[in-house]
Design a protein around this motif. Structure first.
Motif, PDB file in Angstrom:
ATOM      1  N   PHE A 157       0.831  -1.199   0.000  1.00 39.98           N
ATOM      2  CA  PHE A 157       0.000   0.000   0.000  1.00 39.98           C
ATOM      3  C   PHE A 157       0.871   1.258   0.000  1.00 39.98           C
ATOM      4  CE2 PHE A 157      -3.269  -2.952   0.808  1.00 39.98           C
ATOM      5  CZ  PHE A 157      -4.493  -2.319   0.668  1.00 39.98           C
ATOM      6  N   PRO A 158       0.362   2.350  -0.584  1.00 40.08           N
ATOM      7  CA  PRO A 158       1.144   3.594  -0.618  1.00 40.08           C
ATOM      8  C   PRO A 158       1.627   4.061   0.748  1.00 40.08           C
ATOM      9  CG  PRO A 158      -0.678   3.755  -2.151  1.00 40.08           C
ATOM     10  CD  PRO A 158      -0.867   2.461  -1.406  1.00 40.08           C
ATOM     11  N   LYS A 159       0.849   3.830   1.797  1.00 44.83           N
ATOM     12  CA  LYS A 159       1.287   4.273   3.134  1.00 44.83           C
ATOM     13  C   LYS A 159       2.604   3.617   3.530  1.00 44.83           C
ATOM     14  CE  LYS A 159      -0.927   0.926   6.270  1.00 44.83           C
ATOM     15  NZ  LYS A 159       0.324   0.512   6.910  1.00 44.83           N
ATOM     16  N   ASP A 160       2.806   2.373   3.113  1.00 40.97           N
ATOM     17  CA  ASP A 160       4.077   1.695   3.352  1.00 40.97           C
ATOM     18  C   ASP A 160       5.082   2.016   2.254  1.00 40.97           C
ATOM     19  OD1 ASP A 160       3.216   0.199   5.696  1.00 40.97           O
ATOM     20  OD2 ASP A 160       2.039  -1.038   4.335  1.00 40.97           O
ATOM     21  N   GLY A 161       4.607   2.098   1.009  1.00 38.53           N
ATOM     22  CA  GLY A 161       5.498   2.274  -0.121  1.00 38.53           C
ATOM     23  C   GLY A 161       6.321   3.542  -0.056  1.00 38.53           C
ATOM     24  N   TYR A 162       5.688   4.651   0.267  1.00 41.35           N
ATOM     25  CA  TYR A 162       6.421   5.916   0.296  1.00 41.35           C
ATOM     26  C   TYR A 162       7.432   5.935   1.437  1.00 41.35           C
ATOM     27  CZ  TYR A 162       3.571   7.948  -3.379  1.00 41.35           C
ATOM     28  OH  TYR A 162       2.982   8.201  -4.591  1.00 41.35           O
ATOM     29  N   TYR A 163       7.088   5.311   2.556  1.00 43.89           N
ATOM     30  CA  TYR A 163       8.046   5.250   3.666  1.00 43.89           C
ATOM     31  C   TYR A 163       9.216   4.338   3.311  1.00 43.89           C
ATOM     32  CZ  TYR A 163       9.847   5.178   8.406  1.00 43.89           C
ATOM     33  OH  TYR A 163      10.661   5.307   9.506  1.00 43.89           O
ATOM     34  N   ILE A 164       8.936   3.257   2.583  1.00 48.19           N
ATOM     35  CA  ILE A 164      10.007   2.378   2.111  1.00 48.19           C
ATOM     36  C   ILE A 164      10.986   3.164   1.247  1.00 48.19           C
ATOM     37  CG2 ILE A 164      10.494   0.438   0.565  1.00 48.19           C
ATOM     38  CD1 ILE A 164       7.818  -0.787   1.594  1.00 48.19           C
ATOM     39  N   CYS A 165      10.471   3.970   0.326  1.00 52.55           N
ATOM     40  CA  CYS A 165      11.332   4.800  -0.527  1.00 52.55           C
ATOM     41  C   CYS A 165      12.186   5.745   0.308  1.00 52.55           C
ATOM     42  CB  CYS A 165      10.484   5.591  -1.514  1.00 52.55           C
ATOM     43  SG  CYS A 165       9.637   4.590  -2.750  1.00 52.55           S
ATOM     44  N   PHE A 166      11.591   6.303   1.365  1.00 52.81           N
ATOM     45  CA  PHE A 166      12.307   7.215   2.263  1.00 52.81           C
ATOM     46  C   PHE A 166      13.424   6.481   3.002  1.00 52.81           C
ATOM     47  CE2 PHE A 166      12.498   8.963   6.648  1.00 52.81           C
ATOM     48  CZ  PHE A 166      13.035  10.208   6.362  1.00 52.81           C
ATOM     49  N   LYS A 167      13.112   5.294   3.535  1.00 54.96           N
ATOM     50  CA  LYS A 167      14.097   4.550   4.299  1.00 54.96           C
ATOM     51  C   LYS A 167      15.225   4.018   3.415  1.00 54.96           C
ATOM     52  CE  LYS A 167      14.140   3.510   8.069  1.00 54.96           C
ATOM     53  NZ  LYS A 167      14.853   4.177   9.211  1.00 54.96           N
ATOM     54  N   LEU A 168      14.931   3.757   2.155  1.00 53.72           N
ATOM     55  CA  LEU A 168      15.970   3.285   1.234  1.00 53.72           C
ATOM     56  C   LEU A 168      16.746   4.435   0.613  1.00 53.72           C
ATOM     57  CD1 LEU A 168      14.165   0.328  -0.600  1.00 53.72           C
ATOM     58  CD2 LEU A 168      15.656   0.248   1.408  1.00 53.72           C
ATOM     59  N   ASN A 169      16.400   5.656   0.994  1.00 53.78           N
ATOM     60  CA  ASN A 169      17.104   6.863   0.556  1.00 53.78           C
ATOM     61  C   ASN A 169      17.125   6.998  -0.964  1.00 53.78           C
ATOM     62  OD1 ASN A 169      18.534   9.265   1.165  1.00 53.78           O
ATOM     63  ND2 ASN A 169      20.483   8.258   0.703  1.00 53.78           N
ATOM     64  N   LEU A 170      16.002   6.678  -1.597  1.00 57.44           N
ATOM     65  CA  LEU A 170      15.936   6.731  -3.053  1.00 57.44           C
ATOM     66  C   LEU A 170      15.847   8.175  -3.536  1.00 57.44           C
ATOM     67  CD1 LEU A 170      13.547   3.750  -3.861  1.00 57.44           C
ATOM     68  CD2 LEU A 170      16.047   3.775  -3.669  1.00 57.44           C
ATOM     69  N   HIS A 171      16.577   8.468  -4.584  1.00 59.60           N
ATOM     70  CA  HIS A 171      16.587   9.809  -5.181  1.00 59.60           C
ATOM     71  C   HIS A 171      16.950   9.667  -6.643  1.00 59.60           C
ATOM     72  CE1 HIS A 171      20.998   9.627  -5.041  1.00 59.60           C
ATOM     73  NE2 HIS A 171      20.849   9.142  -3.809  1.00 59.60           N
ATOM     74  N   CYS A 172      16.906  10.761  -7.373  1.00 56.00           N
ATOM     75  CA  CYS A 172      17.209  10.727  -8.796  1.00 56.00           C
ATOM     76  C   CYS A 172      18.622  10.191  -9.021  1.00 56.00           C
ATOM     77  CB  CYS A 172      17.072  12.127  -9.390  1.00 56.00           C
ATOM     78  SG  CYS A 172      17.206  12.153 -11.190  1.00 56.00           S
ATOM     79  N   GLY A 173      18.719   9.118  -9.786  1.00 55.60           N
ATOM     80  CA  GLY A 173      20.006   8.513 -10.072  1.00 55.60           C
ATOM     81  C   GLY A 173      20.301   7.257  -9.269  1.00 55.60           C
TER      82      GLY A 173
END
Length: 248
Positions: free
Chosen positions: A76-92
């Motif tokens: 779910f998006p509530k988990d997905g966006y936090y996962i992206c934050f914790k994995l430190n995802l950014h452009c590149g």
């Protein structure tokens, strides 16, 4: 001012119901609030009323919740966006995903790493792979996803910034994934039951540090000014999140 284009997507809201539709010439939408002729929408601005409906430009959350064809339980998006934050995802960023499922989180990863980044994703089940591929082709914002129908164990091209595992027994893949992630790289996984957390923690004892386990809860409220209160229903549990970093 962004306008609705032919073959573009539009979010249609009627009271508490939401629908994601593609504006195709010669077609229409039939709902409780009446009929929407798509020919009337082309060239008009998003954020407008059409009879009893409200029409908005869809967000990635709208696409995931109302557009993707699901053949598996999605993150779910509530988990997905936090996962992206914790994995430190950014452009590149370069991300390894094991277990694409229906491709919902893959689309989120695609947006986060941007056109200069890359998502390499594996899905063993052929039927799920075909569905995920279609969803990614339809909804991913960038052409930056490399989707494989197979097992990650034979993959050798490493140096990923981060990895995410969404399979039934993630602990069986920790050693392999660690070899593909750079030093001090970030790892995340999601599991539905507490006993799976224990097995994952045992697998993380060697080669990983800064281990965290958490569960995210989201409770929505009614938006009626005269009686603001929690919604009667909520999704109480979606999954347990486990995060770690690679350690020599």
């Amino acid at each position: 001012m962004k306008t609705i284009e032919e073959n573009g997507l539009v979010l249609i809201i009627y009271k508490d119901k939401k629908y994601l539709k593609r504006v195709e010439s010669g077609k229409s939408f039939h709902g409780t609030g009446g009929i929407i002729n798509f020919a009337d929408l082309a060239g008009t601005a998003y954020g407008m009323r059409y009879g009893q409906y409200q029409l908005f430009e869809p967000t990635l959350e709208d696409i995931i919740m109302y557009g993707l064809r699901r053949e598996t339980q999605i993150v779910f998006p509530k988990d997905g966006y936090y996962i992206c934050f914790k994995l430190n995802l950014h452009c590149g960023s370069r991300l390894l995903e094991v277990g694409a499922g229906s491709g919902a989180l893959t689309c989120m990863f695609s947006r986060m790493v941007g056109p200069e980044g890359k998502v390499v994703s594996f899905e063993k089940d052929e039927r799920h792979y075909r569905n995920a591929k279609k969803n990614i082709q339809r909804f991913a914002e960038w052409n930056n996803v490399e989707l494989h129908n197979g097992d990650v164990t034979g993959y050798e091209e490493g140096e990923f910034d981060a990895a995410f595992i969404d399979v039934r027994e993630p602990w069986l893949l920790l050693e392999k994934v660690r070899d593909l992630v750079k030093g001090s790289g970030l790892l995340g996984t999601i599991v539905p039951t507490a006993n799976q957390i224990a097995d994952t923690l045992r697998g993380l004892q060697d080669g990983f540090g800064d281990i965290e386990v958490m569960e995210l809860m989201l409770r929505k409220y009614k938006t009626v000014a005269e009686r603001v209160r929690p919604e009667d229903r909520m999704v109480a549990h979606t999954g347990y999140l486990v995060f770690a970093r690679t350690l020599e």
